[in-house]
Design a protein around this motif. Structure first.
Motif, PDB file in Angstrom:
ATOM      1  N   GLU A   1      11.064   7.067 -12.567  1.00  0.00           N
ATOM      2  CA  GLU A   1      10.318   5.913 -13.030  1.00  0.00           C
ATOM      3  C   GLU A   1      10.482   5.138 -11.926  1.00  0.00           C
ATOM      4  N   SER A   2      11.328   5.243 -10.713  1.00  0.00           N
ATOM      5  CA  SER A   2      11.017   4.562  -9.382  1.00  0.00           C
ATOM      6  C   SER A   2       9.645   5.232  -8.636  1.00  0.00           C
ATOM      7  N   ALA A   3       9.562   6.422  -8.925  1.00  0.00           N
ATOM      8  CA  ALA A   3       8.612   7.275  -8.438  1.00  0.00           C
ATOM      9  C   ALA A   3       7.108   6.555  -8.942  1.00  0.00           C
ATOM     10  N   ARG A   4       7.171   6.612 -10.305  1.00  0.00           N
ATOM     11  CA  ARG A   4       5.787   6.130 -11.127  1.00  0.00           C
ATOM     12  C   ARG A   4       5.681   4.529 -10.766  1.00  0.00           C
ATOM     13  N   ARG A   5       6.606   3.746 -10.362  1.00  0.00           N
ATOM     14  CA  ARG A   5       6.510   2.236 -10.111  1.00  0.00           C
ATOM     15  C   ARG A   5       5.883   2.258  -8.545  1.00  0.00           C
ATOM     16  N   GLU A   6       6.411   3.196  -7.705  1.00  0.00           N
ATOM     17  CA  GLU A   6       5.889   3.158  -6.523  1.00  0.00           C
ATOM     18  C   GLU A   6       4.465   3.535  -6.365  1.00  0.00           C
ATOM     19  N   PHE A   7       4.080   4.772  -7.126  1.00  0.00           N
ATOM     20  CA  PHE A   7       2.616   5.101  -7.168  1.00  0.00           C
ATOM     21  C   PHE A   7       1.736   3.987  -7.749  1.00  0.00           C
ATOM     22  N   ASP A   8       2.074   3.390  -8.784  1.00  0.00           N
ATOM     23  CA  ASP A   8       1.490   2.326  -9.380  1.00  0.00           C
ATOM     24  C   ASP A   8       1.103   1.057  -8.292  1.00  0.00           C
ATOM     25  N   GLU A   9       2.285   0.666  -7.736  1.00  0.00           N
ATOM     26  CA  GLU A   9       1.986  -0.298  -6.814  1.00  0.00           C
ATOM     27  C   GLU A   9       0.822   0.164  -5.653  1.00  0.00           C
ATOM     28  N   VAL A  10       1.063   1.309  -5.048  1.00  0.00           N
ATOM     29  CA  VAL A  10       0.272   1.729  -3.684  1.00  0.00           C
ATOM     30  C   VAL A  10      -1.106   1.662  -4.388  1.00  0.00           C
ATOM     31  N   PHE A  11      -1.092   2.283  -5.542  1.00  0.00           N
ATOM     32  CA  PHE A  11      -2.704   2.684  -6.287  1.00  0.00           C
ATOM     33  C   PHE A  11      -3.334   1.149  -6.494  1.00  0.00           C
ATOM     34  N   CYS A  12      -2.568   0.134  -7.065  1.00  0.00           N
ATOM     35  CA  CYS A  12      -3.126  -1.146  -7.391  1.00  0.00           C
ATOM     36  C   CYS A  12      -3.503  -1.717  -6.123  1.00  0.00           C
ATOM     37  N   ALA A  13      -2.709  -1.675  -5.020  1.00  0.00           N
ATOM     38  CA  ALA A  13      -3.293  -2.202  -3.842  1.00  0.00           C
ATOM     39  C   ALA A  13      -4.479  -1.460  -3.341  1.00  0.00           C
ATOM     40  N   LEU A  14      -4.750  -0.382  -3.680  1.00  0.00           N
ATOM     41  CA  LEU A  14      -6.033   0.259  -3.281  1.00  0.00           C
ATOM     42  C   LEU A  14      -7.139   0.021  -4.108  1.00  0.00           C
ATOM     43  N   LEU A  15      -7.002  -0.300  -5.326  1.00  0.00           N
ATOM     44  CA  LEU A  15      -7.957  -0.391  -6.703  1.00  0.00           C
ATOM     45  C   LEU A  15      -9.239  -1.096  -6.224  1.00  0.00           C
ATOM     46  N   PRO A  16      -9.120  -2.448  -5.460  1.00  0.00           N
ATOM     47  CA  PRO A  16     -10.582  -3.160  -5.212  1.00  0.00           C
ATOM     48  C   PRO A  16     -11.168  -2.331  -4.462  1.00  0.00           C
ATOM     49  N   ARG A  17     -10.692  -2.062  -3.253  1.00  0.00           N
ATOM     50  CA  ARG A  17     -11.471  -1.061  -2.411  1.00  0.00           C
ATOM     51  C   ARG A  17     -12.060   0.263  -3.039  1.00  0.00           C
ATOM     52  N   LEU A  18     -11.183   0.972  -3.718  1.00  0.00           N
ATOM     53  CA  LEU A  18     -11.770   2.129  -4.589  1.00  0.00           C
ATOM     54  C   LEU A  18     -12.634   1.753  -5.262  1.00  0.00           C
ATOM     55  N   TYR A  19     -12.733   0.858  -6.003  1.00  0.00           N
ATOM     56  CA  TYR A  19     -13.807   0.288  -7.084  1.00  0.00           C
ATOM     57  C   TYR A  19     -15.079  -0.024  -6.331  1.00  0.00           C
ATOM     58  N   ARG A  20     -15.040  -0.541  -5.362  1.00  0.00           N
ATOM     59  CA  ARG A  20     -16.287  -1.037  -4.533  1.00  0.00           C
ATOM     60  C   ARG A  20     -17.140   0.366  -3.956  1.00  0.00           C
ATOM     61  N   ARG A  21     -16.157   1.059  -3.568  1.00  0.00           N
ATOM     62  CA  ARG A  21     -16.963   2.468  -3.083  1.00  0.00           C
ATOM     63  C   ARG A  21     -17.270   3.141  -4.307  1.00  0.00           C
TER      64      ARG A  21
END
Length: 179
Positions: A14-34
């Motif tokens: 669960e901790s690994a999933r939360r960490e993954f989601d936090e990192v991915f969500c931080a990158l989400l706007p940039r990834l979406y623009r690309r």
């Protein structure tokens, strides 16, 4: 009754999933623009979602990577390449015929910026997927050709050649639009 080891394992997952989601969500706007630049608005959300699902299979590899954005961008281009290879090549969305006029108060309300974004999308639409990826990584994201090649999983000469052809095509398109 569950064993203490099982509970610790579940909490670690669960901790690994939360960490993954936090990192991915931080990158989400940039990834979406690309993704919009690579596949258009109509397919960007699906491409980013598919990349998310691909990365979610191995969250530790993503979160421990020294450059999570680069890892995510590579996954995004891989997803798009898979779609293209299946014969469902994505085209950038059609652009509107004209831009709305400037506001009377002197400010344009962001129209100039939106117009520039639309022009970039229109110009990138004339490039192949590999050319777009090379231009985005090297010229917009600041990666070297070697780094871009590693991210895309191709030889550096392929990235260099794709980028060179893309820049030549963009220059030609600009010359044609000026005359």
């Amino acid at each position: 009754m569950s064993a203490p080891g099982d509970r610790e394992e579940r909490e670690g997952a669960e901790s690994a999933r939360r960490e993954f989601d936090e990192v991915f969500c931080a990158l989400l706007p940039r990834l979406y623009r690309r993704a919009v630049l690579l596949a258009g608005h109509a397919h960007a959300e699906d491409a980013v979602h598919d990349a998310y699902l691909k990365l979610r299979r191995r969250p530790a590899a993503f979160t421990r990577h020294p450059e999570p954005y680069a890892y995510a961008f590579a996954a995004l281009t891989s997803v798009l390449r898979d779609h293209w290879r299946r014969g469902r090549r994505r085209r950038l969305a059609e652009l509107p015929a004209g831009l709305p006029p400037e506001r009377a108060d002197g400010g344009d309300g962001g129209i100039a910026e939106r117009g520039a974004e639309l022009e970039v999308r229109r110009m990138l639409a004339g490039l192949t997927g590999r050319q777009r990826a090379a231009v985005l990584l090297v010229d917009l994201d600041g990666y070297t050709i070697d780094e871009a090649a590693a991210l895309l999983g191709v030889h550096r000469g392929t990235v260099s050649r794709s980028r060179g052809r893309a820049l030549a095509a963009l220059r030609e398109a600009l010359r044609g639009g000026v005359e």
